[in-house]
Design a protein around this motif. Structure first.
Motif, mmCIF file in Angstrom:
data_model
loop_
_atom_site.group_PDB
_atom_site.id
_atom_site.type_symbol
_atom_site.label_atom_id
_atom_site.label_comp_id
_atom_site.label_asym_id
_atom_site.label_seq_id
_atom_site.Cartn_x
_atom_site.Cartn_y
_atom_site.Cartn_z
ATOM 1 N N CYS A 162 0.830 -1.213 0.000
ATOM 2 C CA CYS A 162 0.000 0.000 0.000
ATOM 3 C C CYS A 162 0.862 1.259 0.000
ATOM 4 C CB CYS A 162 -0.938 0.026 1.215
ATOM 5 S SG CYS A 162 -2.099 -1.338 1.337
ATOM 6 N N ARG A 163 1.360 1.619 1.182
ATOM 7 C CA ARG A 163 2.008 2.922 1.341
ATOM 8 C C ARG A 163 3.360 3.015 0.650
ATOM 9 N NH1 ARG A 163 1.864 2.944 7.714
ATOM 10 N NH2 ARG A 163 2.097 0.723 7.241
ATOM 11 N N SER A 164 4.271 2.082 0.931
ATOM 12 C CA SER A 164 5.619 2.221 0.368
ATOM 13 C C SER A 164 5.646 2.077 -1.150
ATOM 14 C CB SER A 164 6.609 1.254 1.030
ATOM 15 O OG SER A 164 6.242 -0.094 0.855
ATOM 16 N N PRO A 165 4.855 1.179 -1.773
ATOM 17 C CA PRO A 165 4.879 1.164 -3.238
ATOM 18 C C PRO A 165 4.234 2.409 -3.840
ATOM 19 C CG PRO A 165 3.337 -0.481 -2.394
ATOM 20 C CD PRO A 165 4.134 0.007 -1.230
ATOM 21 N N MET A 166 3.241 2.979 -3.148
ATOM 22 C CA MET A 166 2.676 4.229 -3.646
ATOM 23 C C MET A 166 3.736 5.324 -3.620
ATOM 24 S SD MET A 166 -0.671 6.411 -2.399
ATOM 25 C CE MET A 166 -1.621 4.906 -2.242
ATOM 26 N N ALA A 167 4.459 5.419 -2.502
ATOM 27 C CA ALA A 167 5.546 6.396 -2.418
ATOM 28 C C ALA A 167 6.604 6.115 -3.476
ATOM 29 C CB ALA A 167 6.169 6.367 -1.020
ATOM 30 N N GLU A 168 6.908 4.838 -3.691
ATOM 31 C CA GLU A 168 7.917 4.444 -4.676
ATOM 32 C C GLU A 168 7.568 4.929 -6.073
ATOM 33 O OE1 GLU A 168 9.406 0.322 -6.887
ATOM 34 O OE2 GLU A 168 7.999 0.225 -5.206
ATOM 35 N N VAL A 169 6.368 4.580 -6.540
ATOM 36 C CA VAL A 169 6.036 4.884 -7.932
ATOM 37 C C VAL A 169 5.827 6.382 -8.149
ATOM 38 C CG1 VAL A 169 5.154 2.574 -8.397
ATOM 39 C CG2 VAL A 169 3.560 4.358 -7.612
ATOM 40 N N LEU A 170 5.355 7.087 -7.125
ATOM 41 C CA LEU A 170 5.187 8.531 -7.259
ATOM 42 C C LEU A 170 6.535 9.240 -7.288
ATOM 43 C CD1 LEU A 170 2.126 9.146 -4.902
ATOM 44 C CD2 LEU A 170 2.155 9.184 -7.407
ATOM 45 N N LEU A 171 7.431 8.864 -6.375
ATOM 46 C CA LEU A 171 8.761 9.480 -6.374
ATOM 47 C C LEU A 171 9.535 9.136 -7.632
ATOM 48 C CD1 LEU A 171 10.202 9.190 -2.746
ATOM 49 C CD2 LEU A 171 9.698 11.284 -4.027
ATOM 50 N N ARG A 172 9.399 7.901 -8.102
ATOM 51 C CA ARG A 172 10.129 7.504 -9.304
ATOM 52 C C ARG A 172 9.741 8.381 -10.490
ATOM 53 N NH1 ARG A 172 8.977 1.714 -10.637
ATOM 54 N NH2 ARG A 172 10.294 1.348 -8.812
ATOM 55 N N GLU A 173 8.454 8.614 -10.635
ATOM 56 C CA GLU A 173 7.996 9.431 -11.748
ATOM 57 C C GLU A 173 8.441 10.885 -11.575
ATOM 58 O OE1 GLU A 173 6.347 10.361 -15.366
ATOM 59 O OE2 GLU A 173 6.853 8.420 -14.456
ATOM 60 N N ARG A 174 8.377 11.396 -10.359
ATOM 61 C CA ARG A 174 8.771 12.782 -10.103
ATOM 62 C C ARG A 174 10.261 13.019 -10.334
ATOM 63 N NH1 ARG A 174 5.924 15.422 -5.058
ATOM 64 N NH2 ARG A 174 3.737 14.843 -5.329
ATOM 65 N N LEU A 175 11.082 12.011 -10.028
ATOM 66 C CA LEU A 175 12.535 12.185 -10.091
ATOM 67 C C LEU A 175 13.159 11.486 -11.299
ATOM 68 C CD1 LEU A 175 13.285 11.630 -6.286
ATOM 69 C CD2 LEU A 175 13.131 13.817 -7.507
#
Length: 249
Positions: free
Chosen positions: A66-79
């Motif tokens: 839930c939380r960590s993969p959401m953070a992962e995919v959002l940060l990956r796209e942003r950076l």
């Protein structure tokens, strides 16, 4: 009994938790457990000019669905434009399971790519993942404690994501960039210099740690999923701001 992973886990051993949760959130029948998945899918830049030793961010929660993969995919796209590698793991991961449907839906709505969101497969937090990480972003204080117990040298580069945002909010972009510039041109040194500057804000920033955790939405309502995202996204804004300051001379 609460269905929150973090609420139930402390009373169980790792083995008991794994046995209890093995069938808790089955992968949809329309998708084989590892269909189309490669290790760290999307995490490493694949362009010919991608850095050979990229800045690496690891996001951590409990089940890693839930939380960590959401953070992962959002940060990956942003950076993505900075060549930063972002991946995730769980302290008590439901190994091989996809992101929950609710987490995927939110991630896509918030800017993640469908390829990244659908490729996720949960995995355990293990020491090699910590060793290679420049920054460890956890979804709650207990995950940060778990990571630091595994590797005490993480003390100044592991943060609950909302604590990171709370601390970095007292550090201007110019101050972050100045800290990075003082470390020279090596990207890893620049990031570590900025993380030290963030950590040094402890004692300067408001210290209400009760708001440092992102609520665990697992097996809960759509409203709780939305609350989790609402807590997570502003904190990711700060992570992005600070990383950009470090990596953009």
């Amino acid at each position: 009994m609460s269905h929150d992973l973090d609420d139930t886990r402390p009373n169980l051993s790792r083995r008991e938790w794994r046995e209890k949760m093995a069938s808790a959130e089955p992968i949809p029948a329309t998708r084989a457990p590892f269909e189309g998945i490669v290790p760290l899918a999307g995490a490493r830049p694949t362009a010919a000019d991608a850095p050979a030793n990229p800045i690496t961010i690891l996001t951590v929660c409990t089940g890693n669905i839930c939380r960590s993969p959401m953070a992962e995919v959002l940060l990956r796209e942003r950076l993505r434009d900075l060549g930063v590698r972002v991946h995730s793991a769980g302290t008590h991961a439901l190994v091989g399971h996809a992101m929950t449907a609710q987490a995927q839906e939110l991630a896509l709505r918030l800017g993640a790519t469908a390829a990244d969101a659908s490729a996720h497969a949960a995995r355990y937090l293990v020491e090699p993942l910590l060793t290679e990480s420049d920054l460890v972003i956890t979804m709650a204080r207990e995950h940060r404690s778990h990571a630091v117990q595994m590797m005490p040298s993480l003390l100044r580069r592991a943060f609950p994501v909302r604590e990171f945002a709370r601390l970095s909010s007292t550090l201007t972009t110019d101050e972050a960039r100045a800290a990075a510039d003082a470390a020279g041109s090596d990207p890893h040194a620049r990031v570590q210099a900025v993380l030290r500057a963030v950590a040094d804000q402890r004692g300067k920033a408001p210290a209400d740690q009760s708001n440092d955790d992102v609520i665990d939405p697992y097996r809960r309502s759509a409203e709780v999923y939305q609350q989790s995202a609402d807590e997570l996204v502003p904190a990711l804004d700060e992570v992005e701001r600070v990383l950009r300051a470090a990596l953009t001379p």
